[in-house]
Design a protein around this motif. Structure first.
Motif, PDB file in Angstrom:
ATOM      1  N   ALA A  10       0.851  -1.186   0.000  1.00 27.64           N
ATOM      2  CA  ALA A  10       0.000   0.000   0.000  1.00 27.64           C
ATOM      3  C   ALA A  10       0.885   1.234   0.000  1.00 27.64           C
ATOM      4  N   GLY A  11       0.255   2.389  -0.190  1.00 23.33           N
ATOM      5  CA  GLY A  11       0.985   3.647  -0.248  1.00 23.33           C
ATOM      6  C   GLY A  11       0.307   4.588  -1.212  1.00 23.33           C
ATOM      7  N   SER A  12       0.944   5.713  -1.498  1.00 23.31           N
ATOM      8  CA  SER A  12       0.374   6.704  -2.402  1.00 23.31           C
ATOM      9  C   SER A  12       0.538   6.283  -3.852  1.00 23.31           C
ATOM     10  N   VAL A  13      -0.209   6.941  -4.726  1.00 22.12           N
ATOM     11  CA  VAL A  13      -0.104   6.678  -6.154  1.00 22.12           C
ATOM     12  C   VAL A  13       1.319   6.961  -6.620  1.00 22.12           C
ATOM     13  N   ASP A  14       1.863   6.085  -7.460  1.00 19.45           N
ATOM     14  CA  ASP A  14       3.189   6.228  -8.073  1.00 19.45           C
ATOM     15  C   ASP A  14       4.330   6.077  -7.084  1.00 19.45           C
ATOM     16  N   ASP A  15       4.075   5.475  -5.922  1.00 23.20           N
ATOM     17  CA  ASP A  15       5.181   5.189  -5.007  1.00 23.20           C
ATOM     18  C   ASP A  15       5.964   3.964  -5.447  1.00 23.20           C
ATOM     19  N   GLY A  16       5.444   3.214  -6.414  1.00 23.84           N
ATOM     20  CA  GLY A  16       6.191   2.087  -6.967  1.00 23.84           C
ATOM     21  C   GLY A  16       5.802   0.730  -6.437  1.00 23.84           C
ATOM     22  N   LYS A  17       4.538   0.597  -6.005  1.00 26.10           N
ATOM     23  CA  LYS A  17       4.111  -0.678  -5.423  1.00 26.10           C
ATOM     24  C   LYS A  17       4.163  -1.798  -6.452  1.00 26.10           C
ATOM     25  N   SER A  18       3.596  -1.567  -7.622  1.00 30.46           N
ATOM     26  CA  SER A  18       3.562  -2.622  -8.636  1.00 30.46           C
ATOM     27  C   SER A  18       4.966  -2.980  -9.109  1.00 30.46           C
ATOM     28  N   THR A  19       5.840  -1.992  -9.225  1.00 34.04           N
ATOM     29  CA  THR A  19       7.218  -2.267  -9.617  1.00 34.04           C
ATOM     30  C   THR A  19       7.924  -3.083  -8.546  1.00 34.04           C
ATOM     31  N   LEU A  20       7.658  -2.776  -7.281  1.00 33.92           N
ATOM     32  CA  LEU A  20       8.274  -3.531  -6.192  1.00 33.92           C
ATOM     33  C   LEU A  20       7.844  -4.998  -6.236  1.00 33.92           C
ATOM     34  N   VAL A  21       6.541  -5.240  -6.413  1.00 33.20           N
ATOM     35  CA  VAL A  21       6.057  -6.616  -6.497  1.00 33.20           C
ATOM     36  C   VAL A  21       6.682  -7.319  -7.698  1.00 33.20           C
ATOM     37  N   LYS A 144      12.571   4.404  -4.301  1.00 36.31           N
ATOM     38  CA  LYS A 144      13.149   5.401  -5.212  1.00 36.31           C
ATOM     39  C   LYS A 144      14.337   6.117  -4.572  1.00 36.31           C
ATOM     40  N   MET A 145      15.124   5.343  -3.814  1.00 38.94           N
ATOM     41  CA  MET A 145      16.321   5.914  -3.213  1.00 38.94           C
ATOM     42  C   MET A 145      17.311   6.374  -4.276  1.00 38.94           C
ATOM     43  N   ASP A 146      17.237   5.792  -5.475  1.00 42.42           N
ATOM     44  CA  ASP A 146      18.128   6.211  -6.553  1.00 42.42           C
ATOM     45  C   ASP A 146      17.868   7.644  -6.981  1.00 42.42           C
ATOM     46  N   LEU A 147      16.628   8.138  -6.774  1.00 41.82           N
ATOM     47  CA  LEU A 147      16.279   9.491  -7.212  1.00 41.82           C
ATOM     48  C   LEU A 147      16.645  10.552  -6.187  1.00 41.82           C
ATOM     49  N   VAL A 148      17.149  10.142  -5.031  1.00 39.02           N
ATOM     50  CA  VAL A 148      17.628  11.107  -4.020  1.00 39.02           C
ATOM     51  C   VAL A 148      19.102  10.847  -3.717  1.00 39.02           C
ATOM     52  N   PHE A 176      11.915  -0.488   8.953  1.00 38.49           N
ATOM     53  CA  PHE A 176      12.156   0.505   7.909  1.00 38.49           C
ATOM     54  C   PHE A 176      13.256  -0.014   6.993  1.00 38.49           C
ATOM     55  N   ILE A 177      12.979  -0.049   5.666  1.00 35.29           N
ATOM     56  CA  ILE A 177      13.938  -0.602   4.710  1.00 35.29           C
ATOM     57  C   ILE A 177      14.025   0.324   3.500  1.00 35.29           C
ATOM     58  N   PRO A 178      15.239   0.805   3.150  1.00 36.16           N
ATOM     59  CA  PRO A 178      15.406   1.620   1.932  1.00 36.16           C
ATOM     60  C   PRO A 178      15.618   0.715   0.716  1.00 36.16           C
ATOM     61  N   VAL A 179      14.973   1.053  -0.409  1.00 33.82           N
ATOM     62  CA  VAL A 179      15.104   0.226  -1.617  1.00 33.82           C
ATOM     63  C   VAL A 179      15.028   1.096  -2.861  1.00 33.82           C
ATOM     64  N   SER A 180      15.410   0.503  -3.957  1.00 32.78           N
ATOM     65  CA  SER A 180      15.091   1.028  -5.286  1.00 32.78           C
ATOM     66  C   SER A 180      14.456  -0.114  -6.059  1.00 32.78           C
ATOM     67  N   ALA A 181      13.134  -0.091  -6.169  1.00 27.58           N
ATOM     68  CA  ALA A 181      12.439  -1.162  -6.874  1.00 27.58           C
ATOM     69  C   ALA A 181      12.831  -1.193  -8.344  1.00 27.58           C
ATOM     70  N   LEU A 182      13.143  -0.012  -8.908  1.00 30.98           N
ATOM     71  CA  LEU A 182      13.498   0.048 -10.323  1.00 30.98           C
ATOM     72  C   LEU A 182      14.818  -0.667 -10.595  1.00 30.98           C
ATOM     73  N   HIS A 183      15.823  -0.433  -9.759  1.00 33.14           N
ATOM     74  CA  HIS A 183      17.144  -1.025  -9.966  1.00 33.14           C
ATOM     75  C   HIS A 183      17.336  -2.315  -9.180  1.00 33.14           C
ATOM     76  N   GLY A 184      16.518  -2.545  -8.143  1.00 41.88           N
ATOM     77  CA  GLY A 184      16.595  -3.783  -7.387  1.00 41.88           C
ATOM     78  C   GLY A 184      17.368  -3.705  -6.088  1.00 41.88           C
ATOM     79  N   ASP A 185      18.049  -2.597  -5.816  1.00 45.13           N
ATOM     80  CA  ASP A 185      18.832  -2.490  -4.586  1.00 45.13           C
ATOM     81  C   ASP A 185      17.936  -2.601  -3.359  1.00 45.13           C
ATOM     82  N   GLY A 186      18.295  -3.493  -2.437  1.00 42.52           N
ATOM     83  CA  GLY A 186      17.578  -3.605  -1.178  1.00 42.52           C
ATOM     84  C   GLY A 186      16.328  -4.464  -1.240  1.00 42.52           C
ATOM     85  N   VAL A 187      15.956  -4.961  -2.413  1.00 42.52           N
ATOM     86  CA  VAL A 187      14.729  -5.754  -2.538  1.00 42.52           C
ATOM     87  C   VAL A 187      15.041  -7.236  -2.313  1.00 42.52           C
TER      88      VAL A 187
END
Length: 419
Positions: A10-21, A144-148, A176-187
């Motif tokens: 769950a979370g806000s729109v465009d937080d990357g839930k579907s990409t994470l799954v 989206k840790m890659d974007l910060v 609390f876990i930091p990740v980048s679902a797009l790149h895979g770091d931390g997932v």
């Protein structure tokens, strides 16, 4: 067989839930070749530079066109340690009712936060819903840790802000876990960019969660789904079929059957593959009793001296799910509690809850779609109930509109109902 862990996102729109799954499925090697090939083809047709893993869960055409998740998508996968059932819930406030559905049976909720935006109103809304629905484990996934720039300071700021809010909720286990679902770091893998984070990956955390203690193994509750009659060539005794809601049941145990209150002993318990020596949640079994009691669908097996409360007066938090109607005082609904159906009248709407601020509106007299409020109901016959925080099965119910047959509300019993 490995434990089954139910996970909701769950979370806000465009937080990357579907990409994470999608990343969890892809990096844990849980995809079939044709599934991955289809996603790769669609990504190429759209001109994407990389495979869009969100397509693995955004299965509805409307979702692909709008770029948002509008329904709950279920996906399962396994590791050597565990089996997982993932429910990708929609993030838009318009679909809060879908998030409620996904969280109602979850063992752990993954609340995603866009590291650039931090904690939003929808983040707080979904965290509150997970707490209200008794999800025992909560993980704030800072995506989206890659974007910060993989900034530790950004992660710590989000963590502190959410921890302050969570302190007002009933959260038993928070990570609390930091990740980048797009790149895979931390997932699934640690990656190269989060060396400052001394915790494990998201999948590693899910594999280590201790979920066995979340089940109530003390208070026996066995709602009867149906009665299996003796068959020629089969057992000579009737069997009570159902799913164990809580507690542990063994042959020779002394039990009571509600509403009659008659007591007897368990003669045998049968699972899908034959006789078993004990049954525990969420096993589906057939229970054979030593005595021929008058038992039917909707009855409940418990231990003598440890029975749920019998009441016609329900005090509950109700999540209203229907877009075409409102819960109003005086209306009558069909109510399903475990395997028992009764009719129920909405006696009073005590207040409506603002899930962003947690403030109560005592002036409310109705609940509209996605509203949550405290409601008192009166049923036509007694139900056998427990507080939701003690038993998620006997402490919950659904409301059905008798005219349309739509499920319009979900209720969580507070424990202050009458006796």
């Amino acid at each position: 067989m490995p434990d089954l862990v139910r996970v909701t996102t769950a979370g806000s729109v465009d937080d990357g839930k579907s990409t994470l799954v999608g990343r969890l499925l892809h990096d844990s090697r849980s995809l079939l070749d044709d599934q991955l090939a289809t996603v790769e083809r669609i990504s190429r047709e759209r001109g994407d530079d990389r495979v869009d893993l969100a397509l693995l869960t955004d299965g509805l055409r409307a979702e692909r066109e709008q770029g948002i998740t509008i329904d709950v998508a279920y996906r399962s996968f396994s590791t050597p340690e565990r089996r997982f059932l993932l429910a990708d819930a929609p993030g838009h406030v318009q679909y809060t009712r879908n998030a409620v559905t996904a969280a109602s049976t979850a063992d752990v909720a993954l609340i995603l936060v866009d590291a650039r935006r931090g904690v939003t109103e929808q983040t707080r809304r979904h965290a509150f819903l997970a707490s209200l629905l008794g999800v025992p484990h909560l993980v704030l996934v800072v995506n989206k840790m890659d974007l910060v720039g993989w900034s530790r300071d950004v992660f710590e700021a989000v963590r502190h802000e959410f921890a302050d809010f969570a302190a007002r909720l009933r959260v038993h286990d928070l990570a609390f876990i930091p990740v980048s679902a797009l790149h895979g770091d931390g997932v699934v893998e640690r990656g190269e960019h989060l060396g400052w984070y001394d915790g494990g990956t998201l999948l590693g955390h899910l594999e280590r969660l201790h979920v066995a203690s979340d089940r109530n193994l003390v208070d026996l509750r066995f709602p009867v789904q149906t009665v299996i009659r003796p068959q020629p060539g089969g057992s000579a005794s009737r069997g009570l079929a159902g799913t164990v809601a809580s507690g542990v049941l063994r042959p020779r145990d002394r039990v009571a059957v509600l509403p009659s209150g008659f007591e007897t002993t368990v003669a045998a318990i049968e699972g899908p593959e034959g006789p078993v020596e004990e049954a525990y949640p969420p096993m589906a079994v057939v229970v054979r009793l030593a005595d021929e009691l008058d038992v039917g669908r909707g009855d409940l097996v418990c231990r003598p001296g440890n029975a749920p409360t019998a009441t016609q007066d329900l005090d509950a938090q109700v999540c209203w799910l229907d877009a075409g109607s409102s819960l109003t005082e005086g209306r009558v609904y069909a109510l399903k509690h475990t395997t028992r159906w009764v009719r129920a009248k909405a006696v009073e709407v005590a207040y409506r809850l603002d899930v962003e601020t947690l403030h109560r509106d005592p002036g409310a007299s109705a609940l509209a779609m996605n509203d949550i409020g405290r409601v008192r109901l009166r049923t036509t016959s007694p139900l056998f109930v427990d507080p939701y925080q003690e038993n998620r099965t006997t402490g919950s119910f659904i409301l059905v509109d008798e005219a349309t047959n739509r499920t319009v509300g979900a209720g969580l019993l507070t424990g202050s109902h009458g006796t």
